[in-house]
Scaffold this motif. Structure first.
Motif, PDB file in Angstrom:
ATOM      1  N   CYS A  67       0.881  -1.272  -0.049  1.00 57.07           N
ATOM      2  CA  CYS A  67      -0.054  -0.121   0.088  1.00 57.07           C
ATOM      3  C   CYS A  67       0.915   1.316   0.059  1.00 57.07           C
ATOM      4  O   CYS A  67       1.747   1.500   0.978  1.00 57.07           O
ATOM      5  N   VAL A  69       0.253   4.213   0.950  1.00 60.57           N
ATOM      6  CA  VAL A  69       0.129   5.009   2.083  1.00 60.57           C
ATOM      7  C   VAL A  69       0.697   4.494   3.394  1.00 60.57           C
ATOM      8  O   VAL A  69       1.519   5.088   4.016  1.00 60.57           O
ATOM      9  N   CYS A  70       0.172   3.352   3.780  1.00 58.45           N
ATOM     10  CA  CYS A  70       0.456   2.584   4.964  1.00 58.45           C
ATOM     11  C   CYS A  70       1.565   1.540   4.948  1.00 58.45           C
ATOM     12  O   CYS A  70       2.545   1.042   6.020  1.00 58.45           O
ATOM     13  N   CYS A 100      -6.724  -1.378   0.157  1.00 58.89           N
ATOM     14  CA  CYS A 100      -6.159  -1.520   1.416  1.00 58.89           C
ATOM     15  C   CYS A 100      -7.248  -1.437   2.369  1.00 58.89           C
ATOM     16  O   CYS A 100      -8.044  -0.253   2.433  1.00 58.89           O
ATOM     17  N   CYS A 103      -6.346   1.420   5.056  1.00 58.24           N
ATOM     18  CA  CYS A 103      -6.448   2.700   4.553  1.00 58.24           C
ATOM     19  C   CYS A 103      -7.977   3.185   3.831  1.00 58.24           C
ATOM     20  O   CYS A 103      -8.228   4.333   3.393  1.00 58.24           O
TER      21      CYS A 103
HETATM   22 ZN   LIG Z   1      -2.807   1.279   3.440  1.00 58.61          ZN
END
Ligand SMILES: [Zn+2]
Length: 111
Positions: A67, A69-70, A100, A103
């Protein structure tokens, strides 16, 4: 390794079909012109390029992706198709779509 054998088998089958078709359409040896030989070689070559590009793009990105983002490992949620023109000809690109849960965001891995 199994996937590799599958790609190889599919590519060889595609090549065999191209060769069969070419030989079936080929004019008789005593009538064939150099331009026709050239044309057939180019046509088979173009189709082989296209098949290689298609097969490799289908095999790419089957597994998990990180992912953006995370950084979590996220499995494939589904696939989207897109026609793209490459130097090896037009191919139908299959792109893995990931979602994800943490998120609540979907993404396509880069590339
Ligand atoms: Zn994520």
């Amino acid at each position: 390794m199994r996937e590799r054998e599958e790609i190889k088998a599919r590519l060889l089958k595609g090549y065999e079909e191209l060769v069969e078709r070419m030989l079936a359409e080929k004019p008789a040896d005593e009538e064939i012109l150099l331009e026709e030989i050239e044309g057939m070689a180019v046509e088979v070559g173009e189709r082989v390029k296209q098949q290689v590009a298609q097969a490799l793009s289908e095999e790419a990105k089957r597994g998990e992706a990180l992912c953006p983002v995370c950084g979590e490992r996220v499995p494939v949620k589904g696939y989207r198709h897109k026609q793209v023109v490459t130097v090896a000809g037009e191919i139908r690109l299959r792109r893995a779509y990931h979602y994800c849960e943490r998120c609540q965001k979907g993404f396509f891995p880069p590339g």
